[in-house]
Design a protein around this motif. Structure first.
Motif, PDB file in Angstrom:
ATOM      1  N   ARG A 117       0.762  12.062  -1.683  1.00 20.58           N
ATOM      2  CA  ARG A 117      -0.586  11.502  -1.572  1.00 20.58           C
ATOM      3  C   ARG A 117      -0.805  10.546  -2.733  1.00 20.58           C
ATOM      4  NH1 ARG A 117      -3.189  13.713  -5.623  1.00 20.58           N
ATOM      5  NH2 ARG A 117      -2.574  15.748  -6.379  1.00 20.58           N
ATOM      6  N   PRO A 118      -1.717   9.601  -2.592  1.00 20.87           N
ATOM      7  CA  PRO A 118      -1.996   8.675  -3.699  1.00 20.87           C
ATOM      8  C   PRO A 118      -2.461   9.425  -4.942  1.00 20.87           C
ATOM      9  CG  PRO A 118      -2.962   7.854  -1.668  1.00 20.87           C
ATOM     10  CD  PRO A 118      -2.474   9.249  -1.385  1.00 20.87           C
ATOM     11  N   GLU A 161       0.826  -1.209   0.000  1.00 17.84           N
ATOM     12  CA  GLU A 161       0.000   0.000   0.000  1.00 17.84           C
ATOM     13  C   GLU A 161       0.860   1.259   0.000  1.00 17.84           C
ATOM     14  OE1 GLU A 161      -2.406  -0.715   3.445  1.00 17.84           O
ATOM     15  OE2 GLU A 161      -3.968  -1.752   2.288  1.00 17.84           O
ATOM     16  N   TYR A 181      -6.470   1.970  -7.962  1.00 16.80           N
ATOM     17  CA  TYR A 181      -5.648   1.641  -6.794  1.00 16.80           C
ATOM     18  C   TYR A 181      -6.028   0.260  -6.252  1.00 16.80           C
ATOM     19  CZ  TYR A 181      -3.537   2.075  -2.125  1.00 16.80           C
ATOM     20  OH  TYR A 181      -2.803   1.860  -0.992  1.00 16.80           O
ATOM     21  N   SER A 225       0.828   3.857  -3.072  1.00 17.11           N
ATOM     22  CA  SER A 225       0.360   5.227  -2.829  1.00 17.11           C
ATOM     23  C   SER A 225       1.309   6.265  -3.424  1.00 17.11           C
ATOM     24  CB  SER A 225       0.182   5.475  -1.336  1.00 17.11           C
ATOM     25  OG  SER A 225       1.434   5.549  -0.690  1.00 17.11           O
TER      26      SER A 225
END
Length: 194
Positions: free
Chosen positions: A176-177, A13, A184, A17
């Motif tokens: 930030r993503p 993750e 995602y 991201s």
């Protein structure tokens, strides 16, 4: 298939991201497996989500240990022709800069890599084709102060992509993503299976 540990899931993750969906490379006829693998490794290191390749002789070369497994984390989209690759990239909003040993080529550091950018790199011996150069938004080069004219294609890719990373870090694009939530989750599910 074993379920991912919480630590592995967090790591995936964290990496996902920081993926940059609007930074990519297009490899035209890069046929040596170690060069392709090394470029994909650099793509992973700077957060490229998907790379692109054109190889008219049929397919792309196999991966070797140089990639360090990065081909699992960077998608490679193979296009049938240079025109088809450009059509796809332009539809996605990319500006394409071709690496070329030309008088009118700009220093690669003058490009704004915080915008959607694709770096086009050509075959190890011949470079980018005239067809691809004609389609590109501009030509860039790495200034050379020694006797050799150019760097190995995988080294050139690394130099340019890390300049892009430097600019994007400064602009906060890794903070930030950047992938839309649906993509995602799709990529995360794929990575968790690997």
């Amino acid at each position: 298939m074993r379920e991912a540990t919480p630590e592995r899931r967090r790591r995936l993750e964290e990496v996902l991201s920081r993926r940059q969906p609007d930074l990519t490379v297009l490899l035209e006829n890069v046929h040596k497996p170690h060069n392709l693998s090394a470029i994909l490794r650099t793509c992973d290191a700077v957060g490229v989500l998907e790379a692109h390749a054109v190889n008219p002789t049929g397919g792309v070369p196999t991966f070797n240990e140089t990639s360090g497994g990065s081909h699992k984390w960077v998608y490679l989209r193979v296009h049938e022709s240079v025109k088809e690759a450009f059509r796809y990239l332009k539809e996605q909003g990319f500006r394409v800069y071709a690496t070329a040993l030309r008088e009118d080529a700009r220093d690669f550091r003058e490009v704004d890599y915080t915008k959607p950018v694709c770096v086009l790199l050509g075959a190890e011996k011949w470079g980018v084709s005239e067809e691809a150069l004609a389609l590109a938004d501009g030509a860039i080069k790495i200034p050379m102060l020694g006797m050799v004219q150019s760097l190995n294609v995988s080294v050139a890719a690394a130099v340019i992509l890390f300049e892009a990373q430097r600019q994007r870090l400064k602009a906060g694009l890794y903070d930030r993503p950047r992938l839309d939530p649906e993509l995602y989750q799709k990529v995360l599910a794929d990575w968790l299976r690997k």
